[in-house]
Write an enzyme that holds these catalytic residues in place. Structure first.
Site, mmCIF file in Angstrom:
data_model
loop_
_atom_site.group_PDB
_atom_site.id
_atom_site.type_symbol
_atom_site.label_atom_id
_atom_site.label_comp_id
_atom_site.label_asym_id
_atom_site.label_seq_id
_atom_site.Cartn_x
_atom_site.Cartn_y
_atom_site.Cartn_z
ATOM 1 N N TYR A 159 0.794 -1.180 -0.121
ATOM 2 C CA TYR A 159 -0.213 0.036 0.395
ATOM 3 C C TYR A 159 0.876 1.169 -0.467
ATOM 4 O O TYR A 159 1.009 2.450 -0.523
ATOM 5 C CB TYR A 159 -0.931 0.340 1.465
ATOM 6 N N HIS A 179 4.449 9.742 0.538
ATOM 7 C CA HIS A 179 2.664 10.347 -0.511
ATOM 8 C C HIS A 179 2.607 11.933 -0.903
ATOM 9 O O HIS A 179 2.864 13.001 -0.005
ATOM 10 C CB HIS A 179 1.669 9.660 0.164
ATOM 11 N N HIS A 199 2.607 13.464 2.938
ATOM 12 C CA HIS A 199 3.221 12.659 4.571
ATOM 13 C C HIS A 199 3.718 12.129 4.293
ATOM 14 O O HIS A 199 3.688 11.475 2.835
ATOM 15 C CB HIS A 199 1.159 12.315 5.003
ATOM 16 N N HIS A 238 4.458 7.410 5.445
ATOM 17 C CA HIS A 238 4.301 6.235 6.297
ATOM 18 C C HIS A 238 6.161 6.124 6.068
ATOM 19 O O HIS A 238 6.850 5.366 5.719
ATOM 20 C CB HIS A 238 3.312 4.970 5.719
#
Length: 232
Positions: free
Chosen positions: A17, A105, A118, A120
């Site tokens: 993802y 992203h 942001h 991850h």
């Protein structure tokens, strides 16, 4: 910044993802991916995060934590290359020699239609110890007497709730310090503070994150009023 534990069985899917791979790269979803990197993977992973996370899903103990994810907003004032530099430094600081993967992203925000950069950051808490282990042994319970017969030791084991809360606060503080260094370095006057309004003695209610689904349910008038309030 949110800090979440990822259970066994979820790691490989979440890795795909954030990397916008497989089904997560369809329908233009991959267009918001600005940077994808990883580090400190064991040799058997062949420099492929998917191989590592699939092994974690398969061999980690039942109901065990396969990864910890830090998801955090990035300063919109910084250029993409500057944000990449910031995240690379932050990841090196908080991960040390532990296996990690991160992605940046920059989708369009549902509210205001502006870029919403942001990141991850997925971290595996098993600390390498220079012992070569196959994947099925890597994620086994640590053996203090004969380390070569057990898995890599987790540095998250045995901490009580107070210690975990202090660690989360320390991570947020580290990130705020690095952000401010980059904002200053690239000529921006704005600064961030990891502390809450209440802790800082500020009598103000922080804005809540609404998310795409909730914003889509709002009327144009409600969205307009919220934007005016934000601007004020």
């Amino acid at each position: 910044m949110s800090i979440k534990n990822g259970k066994k069985g979820k790691a490989a899917s979440h890795s795909a993802y954030i990397a916008r791979e497989g089904k997560f790269g369809r329908n233009g979803k991959a267009d918001d991916l600005q940077l994808h990197q990883h580090g400190n993977l064991p040799s058997w992973a062949n420099d492929q995060p998917g191989v590592f996370w699939n092994a974690a899903d398969k061999f980690e103990r039942a109901n065990g934590t396969a990864y910890v994810e830090l998801e955090f907003a990035l300063p919109a004032e910084l250029a993409p290359a500057q944000r990449s530099e910031l995240v690379q430094e932050f990841a090196a600081k908080v991960c040390g020699n532990k296996p990690y993967e991160f992605a940046i992203h920059a989708p369009e925000a549902a509210l205001g239609k502006v870029s919403q950069p942001h990141a991850h950051l997925m971290i595996n808490n098993r600390v390498p110890d220079a012992i070569e282990r196959p994947p099925e042994l890597h994620f086994r319970r640590y053996n203090a007497v004969h380390p070569e017969l057990g898995g890599c030791k987790k540095d998250s084991g045995g901490r009580h709730r107070g210690e975990m809360k202090a660690l989360a606060t320390s991570i947020r503080e580290t990130f705020s310090e690095i952000q401010n260094q980059y904002l200053e370095k690239y000529g921006h006057a704005d600064r961030v503070d990891h502390r809450s309004y209440r802790t800082r003695g500020i009598d103000k209610v922080p804005e809540r994150h609404l998310g795409h689904a909730r914003i889509k349910q709002m009327s144009e008038q409600a969205v307009g009023e919220l934007l005016q309030k934000r601007q004020a």
